[in-house]
Design a protein around this motif. Structure first.
Motif, PDB file in Angstrom:
ATOM      1  N   GLY A   1      28.332  13.146  28.578  1.00 56.00           N
ATOM      2  CA  GLY A   1      27.463  14.239  28.134  1.00 56.00           C
ATOM      3  C   GLY A   1      27.191  14.174  26.640  1.00 56.00           C
ATOM      4  O   GLY A   1      26.059  14.420  26.192  1.00 56.00           O
ATOM      5  N   LEU A   2      28.194  13.835  25.863  1.00 60.48           N
ATOM      6  CA  LEU A   2      28.026  13.702  24.411  1.00 60.48           C
ATOM      7  C   LEU A   2      27.060  12.567  24.078  1.00 60.48           C
ATOM      8  O   LEU A   2      26.210  12.694  23.183  1.00 60.48           O
ATOM      9  CB  LEU A   2      29.393  13.458  23.752  1.00 60.48           C
ATOM     10  CG  LEU A   2      30.345  14.655  23.708  1.00 60.48           C
ATOM     11  CD1 LEU A   2      31.741  14.216  23.261  1.00 60.48           C
ATOM     12  CD2 LEU A   2      29.812  15.740  22.769  1.00 60.48           C
ATOM     13  N   GLU A   3      27.193  11.463  24.798  1.00 58.55           N
ATOM     14  CA  GLU A   3      26.297  10.323  24.561  1.00 58.55           C
ATOM     15  C   GLU A   3      24.862  10.671  24.937  1.00 58.55           C
ATOM     16  O   GLU A   3      23.904  10.267  24.255  1.00 58.55           O
ATOM     17  CB  GLU A   3      26.787   9.110  25.351  1.00 58.55           C
ATOM     18  CG  GLU A   3      28.092   8.538  24.812  1.00 58.55           C
ATOM     19  CD  GLU A   3      28.665   7.434  25.683  1.00 58.55           C
ATOM     20  OE1 GLU A   3      29.400   6.593  25.146  1.00 58.55           O
ATOM     21  OE2 GLU A   3      28.357   7.423  26.903  1.00 58.55           O
ATOM     22  N   ASN A   4      24.692  11.446  26.015  1.00 58.28           N
ATOM     23  CA  ASN A   4      23.346  11.872  26.424  1.00 58.28           C
ATOM     24  C   ASN A   4      22.717  12.828  25.417  1.00 58.28           C
ATOM     25  O   ASN A   4      21.487  12.958  25.377  1.00 58.28           O
ATOM     26  CB  ASN A   4      23.405  12.547  27.801  1.00 58.28           C
ATOM     27  CG  ASN A   4      23.756  11.571  28.908  1.00 58.28           C
ATOM     28  OD1 ASN A   4      23.549  10.357  28.774  1.00 58.28           O
ATOM     29  ND2 ASN A   4      24.296  12.088  30.002  1.00 58.28           N
ATOM     30  N   MET A   5      23.572  13.494  24.637  1.00 58.14           N
ATOM     31  CA  MET A   5      23.070  14.386  23.583  1.00 58.14           C
ATOM     32  C   MET A   5      22.699  13.617  22.310  1.00 58.14           C
ATOM     33  O   MET A   5      22.260  14.216  21.330  1.00 58.14           O
ATOM     34  CB  MET A   5      24.133  15.443  23.243  1.00 58.14           C
ATOM     35  CG  MET A   5      24.398  16.427  24.355  1.00 58.14           C
ATOM     36  SD  MET A   5      25.795  17.524  23.954  1.00 58.14           S
ATOM     37  CE  MET A   5      26.019  18.368  25.515  1.00 58.14           C
TER      38      MET A   5
ATOM     39  N   ARG B   1      37.930  23.029  34.064  1.00 50.49           N
ATOM     40  CA  ARG B   1      37.016  22.178  34.834  1.00 50.49           C
ATOM     41  C   ARG B   1      35.561  22.425  34.434  1.00 50.49           C
ATOM     42  O   ARG B   1      34.643  22.492  35.269  1.00 50.49           O
ATOM     43  CB  ARG B   1      37.183  22.394  36.345  1.00 50.49           C
ATOM     44  CG  ARG B   1      38.562  22.130  36.923  1.00 50.49           C
ATOM     45  CD  ARG B   1      39.026  20.700  36.789  1.00 50.49           C
ATOM     46  NE  ARG B   1      38.092  19.656  37.176  1.00 50.49           N
ATOM     47  CZ  ARG B   1      37.999  19.146  38.403  1.00 50.49           C
ATOM     48  NH1 ARG B   1      38.801  19.596  39.358  1.00 50.49           N
ATOM     49  NH2 ARG B   1      37.144  18.172  38.662  1.00 50.49           N
ATOM     50  N   LYS B   2      35.303  22.521  33.133  1.00 46.78           N
ATOM     51  CA  LYS B   2      33.953  22.732  32.598  1.00 46.78           C
ATOM     52  C   LYS B   2      33.631  21.652  31.569  1.00 46.78           C
ATOM     53  O   LYS B   2      33.476  21.934  30.379  1.00 46.78           O
ATOM     54  CB  LYS B   2      33.833  24.123  31.980  1.00 46.78           C
ATOM     55  CG  LYS B   2      34.096  25.279  32.946  1.00 46.78           C
ATOM     56  CD  LYS B   2      34.105  26.615  32.229  1.00 46.78           C
ATOM     57  CE  LYS B   2      34.417  27.759  33.186  1.00 46.78           C
ATOM     58  NZ  LYS B   2      34.511  29.069  32.464  1.00 46.78           N
ATOM     59  N   PRO B   3      33.539  20.389  31.998  1.00 43.11           N
ATOM     60  CA  PRO B   3      33.326  19.290  31.047  1.00 43.11           C
ATOM     61  C   PRO B   3      31.992  19.369  30.308  1.00 43.11           C
ATOM     62  O   PRO B   3      31.896  18.944  29.151  1.00 43.11           O
ATOM     63  CB  PRO B   3      33.406  18.042  31.924  1.00 43.11           C
ATOM     64  CG  PRO B   3      33.085  18.499  33.312  1.00 43.11           C
ATOM     65  CD  PRO B   3      33.624  19.888  33.394  1.00 43.11           C
ATOM     66  N   ASP B   4      30.941  19.887  30.952  1.00 42.29           N
ATOM     67  CA  ASP B   4      29.637  19.994  30.294  1.00 42.29           C
ATOM     68  C   ASP B   4      29.696  20.974  29.121  1.00 42.29           C
ATOM     69  O   ASP B   4      29.109  20.737  28.058  1.00 42.29           O
ATOM     70  CB  ASP B   4      28.573  20.442  31.295  1.00 42.29           C
ATOM     71  CG  ASP B   4      28.292  19.375  32.346  1.00 42.29           C
ATOM     72  OD1 ASP B   4      28.543  18.185  32.045  1.00 42.29           O
ATOM     73  OD2 ASP B   4      27.842  19.735  33.452  1.00 42.29           O
ATOM     74  N   ILE B   5      30.420  22.103  29.328  1.00 41.12           N
ATOM     75  CA  ILE B   5      30.552  23.082  28.244  1.00 41.12           C
ATOM     76  C   ILE B   5      31.431  22.511  27.132  1.00 41.12           C
ATOM     77  O   ILE B   5      31.184  22.745  25.946  1.00 41.12           O
ATOM     78  CB  ILE B   5      31.139  24.410  28.786  1.00 41.12           C
ATOM     79  CG1 ILE B   5      30.211  25.002  29.845  1.00 41.12           C
ATOM     80  CG2 ILE B   5      31.348  25.402  27.647  1.00 41.12           C
ATOM     81  CD1 ILE B   5      30.733  26.281  30.468  1.00 41.12           C
ATOM     82  N   ALA B   6      32.452  21.729  27.528  1.00 40.73           N
ATOM     83  CA  ALA B   6      33.300  21.073  26.524  1.00 40.73           C
ATOM     84  C   ALA B   6      32.468  20.135  25.652  1.00 40.73           C
ATOM     85  O   ALA B   6      32.632  20.092  24.429  1.00 40.73           O
ATOM     86  CB  ALA B   6      34.432  20.303  27.208  1.00 40.73           C
ATOM     87  N   ALA B   7      31.560  19.390  26.283  1.00 41.65           N
ATOM     88  CA  ALA B   7      30.680  18.480  25.538  1.00 41.65           C
ATOM     89  C   ALA B   7      29.765  19.260  24.600  1.00 41.65           C
ATOM     90  O   ALA B   7      29.567  18.871  23.438  1.00 41.65           O
ATOM     91  CB  ALA B   7      29.854  17.643  26.513  1.00 41.65           C
ATOM     92  N   ALA B   8      29.225  20.367  25.091  1.00 39.36           N
ATOM     93  CA  ALA B   8      28.339  21.184  24.250  1.00 39.36           C
ATOM     94  C   ALA B   8      29.100  21.753  23.058  1.00 39.36           C
ATOM     95  O   ALA B   8      28.575  21.817  21.937  1.00 39.36           O
ATOM     96  CB  ALA B   8      27.734  22.310  25.095  1.00 39.36           C
ATOM     97  N   MET B   9      30.358  22.152  23.292  1.00 40.56           N
ATOM     98  CA  MET B   9      31.195  22.677  22.216  1.00 40.56           C
ATOM     99  C   MET B   9      31.399  21.619  21.124  1.00 40.56           C
ATOM    100  O   MET B   9      31.268  21.889  19.927  1.00 40.56           O
ATOM    101  CB  MET B   9      32.547  23.096  22.815  1.00 40.56           C
ATOM    102  CG  MET B   9      33.585  23.566  21.806  1.00 40.56           C
ATOM    103  SD  MET B   9      33.217  25.199  21.146  1.00 40.56           S
ATOM    104  CE  MET B   9      33.242  24.833  19.394  1.00 40.56           C
ATOM    105  N   ILE B  10      31.706  20.403  21.541  1.00 38.48           N
ATOM    106  CA  ILE B  10      31.955  19.317  20.581  1.00 38.48           C
ATOM    107  C   ILE B  10      30.662  18.941  19.852  1.00 38.48           C
ATOM    108  O   ILE B  10      30.678  18.650  18.648  1.00 38.48           O
ATOM    109  CB  ILE B  10      32.551  18.091  21.304  1.00 38.48           C
ATOM    110  CG1 ILE B  10      33.958  18.433  21.816  1.00 38.48           C
ATOM    111  CG2 ILE B  10      32.616  16.886  20.373  1.00 38.48           C
ATOM    112  CD1 ILE B  10      34.601  17.349  22.662  1.00 38.48           C
ATOM    113  N   GLN B  11      29.533  18.975  20.553  1.00 35.37           N
ATOM    114  CA  GLN B  11      28.255  18.635  19.927  1.00 35.37           C
ATOM    115  C   GLN B  11      27.889  19.649  18.836  1.00 35.37           C
ATOM    116  O   GLN B  11      27.443  19.291  17.748  1.00 35.37           O
ATOM    117  CB  GLN B  11      27.163  18.591  20.999  1.00 35.37           C
ATOM    118  CG  GLN B  11      25.889  17.901  20.555  1.00 35.37           C
ATOM    119  CD  GLN B  11      24.809  18.888  20.141  1.00 35.37           C
ATOM    120  OE1 GLN B  11      24.915  20.095  20.407  1.00 35.37           O
ATOM    121  NE2 GLN B  11      23.778  18.379  19.492  1.00 35.37           N
ATOM    122  N   ILE B  12      28.109  20.932  19.119  1.00 36.83           N
ATOM    123  CA  ILE B  12      27.854  21.988  18.121  1.00 36.83           C
ATOM    124  C   ILE B  12      28.801  21.817  16.927  1.00 36.83           C
ATOM    125  O   ILE B  12      28.399  21.963  15.770  1.00 36.83           O
ATOM    126  CB  ILE B  12      28.026  23.380  18.757  1.00 36.83           C
ATOM    127  CG1 ILE B  12      26.928  23.629  19.791  1.00 36.83           C
ATOM    128  CG2 ILE B  12      28.005  24.471  17.692  1.00 36.83           C
ATOM    129  CD1 ILE B  12      27.152  24.860  20.653  1.00 36.83           C
TER     130      ILE B  12
END
Length: 344
Positions: free
Chosen positions: A327-331, A262-273
């Protein structure tokens, strides 16, 4: 009696072995037990293999070494279990015990065993102490492991892995890669645990696992470890100790782990990196993996959950996956994915 005689050969000086073996074969031929018993068996050896076996046996009876080409030809002509039995029999009784077969010959014997399905004989090629002169090797083991993988035979795979340990065969990255790529592991927790146990042994023995092995291992973990992501993070720790950067498979596996927590923001950060670190040539696969996370992995992971918890997990993923994508789109990532396929 025959077994006792064979065991005694290993306590006798080598220069005496050939004379003893020759007399033993003369005994067998005079009693007509060697060839008659084999040909009388139902589903006995093929004519081509039997003919070569008889020629080699006659040669040794006459105390002359059969040409090496005959042995290679016999290996090539083996077409069933009884042909393989002849191959092992001729080594046991008819060849001088000056040294074992060379490694390449042993690999070909193992390959022949696998080709005809004589798996019990194939496993004997991995024995360190045997009366057949075969030298165990990882290459021979790989023939058996590939057979087990292709036929979904987890029992054989476990037996071969056990033989590797028992006979002190060195671990290799290729061995782990064969086992990890088995479809057995994808859908069965016990089989996955079997691989995980041996993979950790390989690492402890100093073997550097391949990237493809970690790809499969972590992908399986992200499917199987519903409700307990500790196993996934342990594998990720092993991977990070060996490799600096993620592949698409390992990066997305970590993102899936964060979603399960239940950590979607961290999942998005992981994919962005992950996207930033990927070489240009591999970025084409990024959208494919993201879409698979949405419409394939999400369904599979829910199905693997205990029935009483499926609705809760499905609801969590329905909420968290869109948050991750947003979150990915916002990045600043331009995404082309179909969220309508998130059919949970």
């Amino acid at each position: 009696m025959a077994a006792v005689s064979l065991c005694l050969l290993f306590t006798i000086p080598r220069f005496l072995c050939y004379g003893i073996i020759g007399r033993r074969i003369e005994q067998r031929c005079s009693m007509s037990t060697a060839t008659e018993s084999l040909t009388s068996m139902e589903g006995g050896p093929t004519e081509a293999a039997k003919e070569l076996y008889d020629k080699m046996l006659s040669s040794v009876t006459a105390k002359t070494m059969p040409p090496n080409a005959w042995l290679w030809s016999l290996i090539e002509k083996c077409a069933n279990d009884e042909d393989i039995r002849l191959l092992f029999d001729i080594r046991q009784y008819a060849l001088r015990i000056y040294e074992n077969f060379n490694c390449h010959l042993c690999q070909e014997i193992a390959r022949a065993c696998v080709r005809v399905g004589a798996l019990d004989f194939g496993k004997k090629t991995l024995w360190k102490h045997n009366i057949y002169g075969t030298t165990p090797s990882i290459a021979s083991a790989h023939h058996l492991l590939l057979y087990a993988r292709e036929h979904n035979d987890v029992k054989l795979m476990a037996e071969v892995l056990k033989l590797l340990r028992k006979n002190d065969l060195p671990y290799q990255a290729g061995t782990a890669d064969i086992v990890c790529r088995s479809q057995l592991i994808c859908y069965n927790v016990d089989h996955w645990k079997l691989f995980s146990t041996h993979a950790k042994r390989y690492i402890n023995a100093g073997v550097k696992l391949r990237q493809t092995t970690f790809d499969m291992w972590m992908e399986f973990a992200a499917r199987i470890v519903v409700g307990n992501t500790k196993s996934l993070w342990k594998i990720e720790k092993l991977r990070s100790d060996m490799m600096k950067k993620h592949s698409l498979a390992t990066g997305f596996s970590c993102a899936k782990g964060f979603l399960l927590e239940r950590k979607p923001d961290i999942a998005a950060a992981m994919i962005q990196i992950l996207m930033q670190d990927l070489p240009e040539a591999k970025r084409a696969g990024f959208m494919v993996e993201l879409q698979k996370l949405i419409n394939e992995w999400s369904l599979e992971v829910v199905k693997r959950q205990k029935e009483k918890n499926r609705k809760a997990l499905a609801a969590a993923l329905r909420t968290d996956i869109p948050i991750m994508v947003s979150g990915l789109e916002n990045m600043g990532l331009k995404l082309n994915v179909n969220m309508e396929e998130l059919a949970l």
